[in-house]
Design a protein around this motif. Structure first.
Motif, PDB file in Angstrom:
ATOM      1  N   ARG A  83       0.827  -1.210   0.000  1.00 43.43           N
ATOM      2  CA  ARG A  83       0.000   0.000   0.000  1.00 43.43           C
ATOM      3  C   ARG A  83       0.858   1.255   0.000  1.00 43.43           C
ATOM      4  O   ARG A  83       0.580   2.218  -0.719  1.00 43.43           O
ATOM      5  N   ALA A  84       1.898   1.267   0.815  1.00 40.60           N
ATOM      6  CA  ALA A  84       2.752   2.454   0.913  1.00 40.60           C
ATOM      7  C   ALA A  84       3.486   2.713  -0.397  1.00 40.60           C
ATOM      8  O   ALA A  84       3.574   3.867  -0.852  1.00 40.60           O
ATOM      9  N   VAL A  85       4.015   1.663  -1.007  1.00 40.61           N
ATOM     10  CA  VAL A  85       4.761   1.824  -2.252  1.00 40.61           C
ATOM     11  C   VAL A  85       3.858   2.359  -3.356  1.00 40.61           C
ATOM     12  O   VAL A  85       4.210   3.318  -4.064  1.00 40.61           O
ATOM     13  N   SER A  86       2.677   1.751  -3.534  1.00 43.90           N
ATOM     14  CA  SER A  86       1.787   2.188  -4.612  1.00 43.90           C
ATOM     15  C   SER A  86       1.275   3.605  -4.376  1.00 43.90           C
ATOM     16  O   SER A  86       1.170   4.403  -5.316  1.00 43.90           O
ATOM     17  N   THR A  87       0.975   3.956  -3.133  1.00 41.02           N
ATOM     18  CA  THR A  87       0.486   5.298  -2.827  1.00 41.02           C
ATOM     19  C   THR A  87       1.557   6.348  -3.067  1.00 41.02           C
ATOM     20  O   THR A  87       1.309   7.382  -3.707  1.00 41.02           O
ATOM     21  N   ALA A  88       2.769   6.099  -2.570  1.00 44.57           N
ATOM     22  CA  ALA A  88       3.861   7.054  -2.758  1.00 44.57           C
ATOM     23  C   ALA A  88       4.189   7.229  -4.237  1.00 44.57           C
ATOM     24  O   ALA A  88       4.425   8.349  -4.708  1.00 44.57           O
ATOM     25  N   LEU A  89       4.177   6.137  -4.992  1.00 47.84           N
ATOM     26  CA  LEU A  89       4.481   6.207  -6.420  1.00 47.84           C
ATOM     27  C   LEU A  89       3.414   7.005  -7.161  1.00 47.84           C
ATOM     28  O   LEU A  89       3.734   7.836  -8.024  1.00 47.84           O
ATOM     29  N   ALA A  90       2.136   6.783  -6.843  1.00 45.30           N
ATOM     30  CA  ALA A  90       1.055   7.500  -7.517  1.00 45.30           C
ATOM     31  C   ALA A  90       1.130   9.005  -7.239  1.00 45.30           C
ATOM     32  O   ALA A  90       0.969   9.833  -8.150  1.00 45.30           O
ATOM     33  N   ILE A  91       1.387   9.376  -5.990  1.00 51.95           N
ATOM     34  CA  ILE A  91       1.498  10.800  -5.645  1.00 51.95           C
ATOM     35  C   ILE A  91       2.671  11.435  -6.375  1.00 51.95           C
ATOM     36  O   ILE A  91       2.570  12.538  -6.941  1.00 51.95           O
ATOM     37  N   THR A  92       3.798  10.734  -6.397  1.00 51.08           N
ATOM     38  CA  THR A  92       4.991  11.268  -7.052  1.00 51.08           C
ATOM     39  C   THR A  92       4.766  11.452  -8.543  1.00 51.08           C
ATOM     40  O   THR A  92       5.163  12.480  -9.122  1.00 51.08           O
ATOM     41  N   LEU A  93       4.121  10.482  -9.201  1.00 51.20           N
ATOM     42  CA  LEU A  93       3.842  10.609 -10.635  1.00 51.20           C
ATOM     43  C   LEU A  93       2.960  11.823 -10.906  1.00 51.20           C
ATOM     44  O   LEU A  93       3.218  12.589 -11.835  1.00 51.20           O
ATOM     45  N   ALA A  94       1.926  12.024 -10.087  1.00 49.61           N
ATOM     46  CA  ALA A  94       1.044  13.176 -10.275  1.00 49.61           C
ATOM     47  C   ALA A  94       1.813  14.487 -10.124  1.00 49.61           C
ATOM     48  O   ALA A  94       1.630  15.429 -10.910  1.00 49.61           O
ATOM     49  N   VAL A  95       2.684  14.545  -9.117  1.00 49.68           N
ATOM     50  CA  VAL A  95       3.472  15.763  -8.888  1.00 49.68           C
ATOM     51  C   VAL A  95       4.408  16.026 -10.067  1.00 49.68           C
ATOM     52  O   VAL A  95       4.470  17.145 -10.599  1.00 49.68           O
ATOM     53  N   TYR A  96       5.142  15.002 -10.502  1.00 47.47           N
ATOM     54  CA  TYR A  96       6.089  15.190 -11.594  1.00 47.47           C
ATOM     55  C   TYR A  96       5.379  15.534 -12.903  1.00 47.47           C
ATOM     56  O   TYR A  96       5.884  16.344 -13.694  1.00 47.47           O
ATOM     57  N   ALA A  97       4.228  14.939 -13.159  1.00 43.68           N
ATOM     58  CA  ALA A  97       3.485  15.250 -14.381  1.00 43.68           C
ATOM     59  C   ALA A  97       3.028  16.706 -14.372  1.00 43.68           C
ATOM     60  O   ALA A  97       3.105  17.405 -15.401  1.00 43.68           O
ATOM     61  N   ALA A  98       2.543  17.187 -13.223  1.00 41.71           N
ATOM     62  CA  ALA A  98       2.096  18.574 -13.122  1.00 41.71           C
ATOM     63  C   ALA A  98       3.259  19.540 -13.316  1.00 41.71           C
ATOM     64  O   ALA A  98       3.136  20.560 -14.019  1.00 41.71           O
ATOM     65  N   VAL A  99       4.410  19.230 -12.712  1.00 42.33           N
ATOM     66  CA  VAL A  99       5.582  20.103 -12.856  1.00 42.33           C
ATOM     67  C   VAL A  99       6.068  20.103 -14.306  1.00 42.33           C
ATOM     68  O   VAL A  99       6.397  21.158 -14.863  1.00 42.33           O
ATOM     69  N   ALA A 100       6.112  18.924 -14.944  1.00 44.20           N
ATOM     70  CA  ALA A 100       6.554  18.845 -16.340  1.00 44.20           C
ATOM     71  C   ALA A 100       5.645  19.677 -17.240  1.00 44.20           C
ATOM     72  O   ALA A 100       6.118  20.414 -18.126  1.00 44.20           O
ATOM     73  N   LEU A 101       4.342  19.572 -17.038  1.00 47.31           N
ATOM     74  CA  LEU A 101       3.386  20.351 -17.831  1.00 47.31           C
ATOM     75  C   LEU A 101       3.622  21.842 -17.637  1.00 47.31           C
ATOM     76  O   LEU A 101       3.663  22.613 -18.608  1.00 47.31           O
ATOM     77  N   ALA A 102       3.794  22.264 -16.383  1.00 40.81           N
ATOM     78  CA  ALA A 102       3.988  23.684 -16.095  1.00 40.81           C
ATOM     79  C   ALA A 102       5.266  24.209 -16.743  1.00 40.81           C
ATOM     80  O   ALA A 102       5.279  25.312 -17.327  1.00 40.81           O
ATOM     81  N   LEU A 103       6.353  23.450 -16.659  1.00 42.09           N
ATOM     82  CA  LEU A 103       7.621  23.900 -17.226  1.00 42.09           C
ATOM     83  C   LEU A 103       7.569  23.972 -18.749  1.00 42.09           C
ATOM     84  O   LEU A 103       8.045  24.939 -19.361  1.00 42.09           O
ATOM     85  N   LEU A 104       6.974  22.962 -19.376  1.00 46.41           N
ATOM     86  CA  LEU A 104       6.902  22.955 -20.839  1.00 46.41           C
ATOM     87  C   LEU A 104       6.005  24.067 -21.359  1.00 46.41           C
ATOM     88  O   LEU A 104       6.313  24.716 -22.368  1.00 46.41           O
ATOM     89  N   ILE A 105       4.917  24.337 -20.680  1.00 42.87           N
ATOM     90  CA  ILE A 105       3.952  25.304 -21.172  1.00 42.87           C
ATOM     91  C   ILE A 105       4.458  26.741 -21.024  1.00 42.87           C
ATOM     92  O   ILE A 105       4.036  27.643 -21.747  1.00 42.87           O
ATOM     93  N   VAL A 106       5.404  26.952 -20.102  1.00 37.91           N
ATOM     94  CA  VAL A 106       5.960  28.297 -19.898  1.00 37.91           C
ATOM     95  C   VAL A 106       7.286  28.470 -20.635  1.00 37.91           C
ATOM     96  O   VAL A 106       7.516  29.496 -21.283  1.00 37.91           O
ATOM     97  N   LEU A 107       8.174  27.480 -20.546  1.00 43.23           N
ATOM     98  CA  LEU A 107       9.507  27.619 -21.137  1.00 43.23           C
ATOM     99  C   LEU A 107       9.619  27.021 -22.530  1.00 43.23           C
ATOM    100  O   LEU A 107      10.429  27.483 -23.338  1.00 43.23           O
ATOM    101  N   GLY A 108       8.855  25.962 -22.807  1.00 44.83           N
ATOM    102  CA  GLY A 108       9.035  25.234 -24.054  1.00 44.83           C
ATOM    103  C   GLY A 108      10.230  24.310 -23.960  1.00 44.83           C
ATOM    104  O   GLY A 108      11.117  24.499 -23.119  1.00 44.83           O
ATOM    105  N   PRO A 109      10.292  23.287 -24.811  1.00 43.87           N
ATOM    106  CA  PRO A 109      11.358  22.274 -24.686  1.00 43.87           C
ATOM    107  C   PRO A 109      12.764  22.825 -24.904  1.00 43.87           C
ATOM    108  O   PRO A 109      13.704  22.411 -24.229  1.00 43.87           O
ATOM    109  N   THR A 110      12.954  23.774 -25.833  1.00 43.83           N
ATOM    110  CA  THR A 110      14.299  24.273 -26.122  1.00 43.83           C
ATOM    111  C   THR A 110      14.855  25.074 -24.950  1.00 43.83           C
ATOM    112  O   THR A 110      15.993  24.863 -24.501  1.00 43.83           O
ATOM    113  N   ARG A 111      14.062  25.981 -24.431  1.00 47.19           N
ATOM    114  CA  ARG A 111      14.521  26.800 -23.295  1.00 47.19           C
ATOM    115  C   ARG A 111      14.687  25.937 -22.054  1.00 47.19           C
ATOM    116  O   ARG A 111      15.617  26.139 -21.268  1.00 47.19           O
TER     117      ARG A 111
END
Length: 409
Positions: free
Chosen positions: A214-242
Motif C-alpha cells: 500500500r505504501a509503495v503504490s500510494t507514494a508512487l502515484a502521488i509522485t507521478l502526479a506531482v512530476y506530471a504537473a511540474v513537467a506540464l507547467a515547465l513545458l507550457i511556460v519555457l518550451g522544450p528548447t529553453r
C-alpha cells in the motif's frame, strides 16, 4: 537482535515521498528535455511504467521477506548468495556516493560560498536524526515533504495561470526520437527510485504484508502526479528548447511567469528536498549495510542494534561519517553515473527474483516483472557510455571481492 516494527502506512508513504520528491524535481528536467524535446512527457510516462513494475515486484518481495536490506535479501533468498550480494554491493557503494552528492546539493542551494561545510553539517544532522529512531526520521521527513509539496503546488499554479503559458509549446516536434525518449526516461526514472527506501525498511514496518504494498503504490502515484504537473507547467511556460538549457528550471519558469519573488523560495525548497532525500538515502544504505553485515559480507560489528533507539547505530554512524568525509573532500556531482547504472541493476535483480515467486507466495502478474526487467536493462544501456562503463566496473570489483572472500572462507 532485530529492529522494532514502528512504521505504519502513513509513515512508510512519507519515507517514500521524501526519497522520490527530492532534488531531482528541481534539476532533472533540463537534461531530460535536451534528450527528448517536447517528447518529455513520453519519457516521464515510460519511466513511470518501469517504476511501477519495479515497485510492484519489490512490494511483493518485501511482503514475503519483511527484513532490512531490500533487494539484497530478495536476491539472496530467491536467486542465491552471489546475486543478493551483487545487488547489495551496487546499492551501498552507489548510494553512498549519491549521499555525498545530495549533501553537496544541499550546500550549493543553502549557502553556495560554503557548500562543503553545509554539506558536512547536513550529513551529520541527518545521521543524528536516523540515530534517534526511525519514527523521528519519519516525522522530520513529513515536515520536509509537506513544505516541498506546497512550494511545488505554488510553482505549478503560477506557471499555468500566467500570461507566459502557451499550450502550443506542448506540440511534439520532428526532432523527438525514440532514442531521445528512452534516454529521458533513464534520466527521469531515478525520480521514482525512492520507493526502494520503503522496502529496505521492511523490518521496521508494522504488518509488512499489508503496509509495504500500500505504501509503495500510494507514494508512487502521488509522485507521478506531482512530476506530471511540474513537467506540464515547465513545458507550457519555457518550451522544450529553453527548458533544455535551464540549469535551475523551476526558478527560470517562475521568472518567466512574472513571479521572480518566488525564486528564493524555490531555492529553499530545493535545499529542503535534497535534505529529505539525503535522510532517506542514509536510512536505506544503513539498513542494507546492516543486512550485509549480518551475513558477514561487511564487518559483523556493523550489525549491532542500539538497545534504546532500536536502530543499526554502528552502520548509520559508519555511513554518515563516510559520506561526511566524501562531501568534505571530493566533488561527486559529475561522476556518479555509476550510481544510476547500479540502481537499474538492483531493480533488474529484484524483478528476476519476483519471477521466481510461485503464485501462492504472491507473485505479481507475469508481465509486470518481465516488463520491469526488460525496462531496467533498456534504460541502463541507454545511459551515457561513461556511466555504463563506470557502473559495470564497480560491479566487477564487487564480484571480484566476493570471489576472494569465498576462497578464504
Amino acid at each position: 537482535m532485530v529492529l522494532e516494527r514502528r512504521l505504519g502506512v502513513g509513515d512508510a508513504v512519507v519515507v517514500g515521498l521524501g526519497a522520490m520528491i527530492g532534488a531531482g524535481v528541481f534539476s532533472a528536467w533540463g537534461p531530460a528535455a535536451a534528450a527528448a524535446g517536447a517528447g518529455l512527457p513520453l519519457g516521464l510516462g515510460l519511466a513511470a511504467v518501469v517504476a511501477y513494475c519495479n515497485a510492484t515486484s519489490s512490494a511483493r518481495l518485501a511482503a514475503r521477506y519483511p527484513a532490512s536490506g531490500g533487494t539484497y535479501v530478495y536476491g539472496r533468498e530467491r536467486l542465491g548468495l552471489f546475486w543478493g550480494y551483487l545487488a547489495g554491493w551496487g546499492f551501498v557503494v552507489g548510494k553512498t556516493a549519491s549521499c555525498a552528492a545530495m549533501a553537496l546539493t544541499v550546500g550549493l542551494y543553502a549557502w553556495p560560498g560554503h557548500a562543503r561545510a553545509v554539506a558536512v553539517a547536513a550529513v551529520l544532522a541527518m545521521t543524528a536524526v536516523d540515530y534517534l529512531g526511525v519514527q523521528k526520521a519519519a516525522w522530520f521527513t513529513r515536515a520536509v515533504v509537506a513544505a516541498v509539496l506546497a512550494l511545488l503546488l505554488a510553482v505549478v499554479l503560477v506557471c499555468l495561470t500566467s500570461g507566459a503559458a502557451d499550450p502550443a509549446r506542448l506540440t511534439p516536434v520532428t526532432d523527438t526520437t525514440p532514442g531521445g525518449v528512452l534516454r529521458a526516461a533513464g534520466l527521469l526514472f531515478f525520480a521514482f527510485a525512492g520507493y526502494a527506501r520503503v522496502a529496505t525498511l521492511g523490518e521496521e514496518v508494522r504488518d509488512p504484508a499489508r503496509t509495504i504494498p500500500r505504501a509503495v503504490s500510494t507514494a508512487l502515484a502521488i509522485t507521478l502526479a506531482v512530476y506530471a504537473a511540474v513537467a506540464l507547467a515547465l513545458l507550457i511556460v519555457l518550451g522544450p528548447t529553453r527548458l533544455a538549457g535551464a540549469t535551475a528550471p523551476l526558478a527560470e519558469a517562475v521568472r518567466a511567469a512574472g513571479a521572480p519573488g518566488l525564486v528564493p523560495l524555490v531555492n529553499v525548497g530545493a535545499a529542503l528536498a535534497a535534505l529529505g532525500s539525503l535522510l532517506a538515502l542514509i536510512l536505506g544504505v544503513s539498513r542494507t549495510t546492516l543486512a550485509m553485515a549480518r551475513d558477514h559480507h561487511l564487518p559483523p560489528t556493523l550489525a549491532a542494534i542500539h538497545p534504546r533507539y532500536a536502530v543499526p547505530h554502528r552502520a548509520a554512524l559508519t555511513i554518515g561519517l563516510t559520506v561526511a568525509a566524501l562531501a568534505a573532500t571530493t566533488d561527486l556531482r559529475g561522476i556518479i553515473g555509476f550510481s544510476s547504472f547500479g540502481v537499474l541493476t538492483y531493480y533488474a535483480i529484484a524483478n528476476t527474483a519476483a519471477l521466481t515467486l510461485p503464485p501462492t507466495e504472491g507473485r505479481p502478474p507475469l508481465p509486470v516483472p518481465v516488463l520491469g526487467l526488460v525496462g531496467c536493462l533498456a534504460l541502463a544501456f541507454a545511459l551515457p557510455i561513461a556511466s555504463v562503463a563506470t557502473g559495470a566496473g564497480v560491479l566487477v570489483v564487487g564480484a571480484a571481492l566476493y570471489g576472494v572472500r569465498s576462497r578464504l572462507t
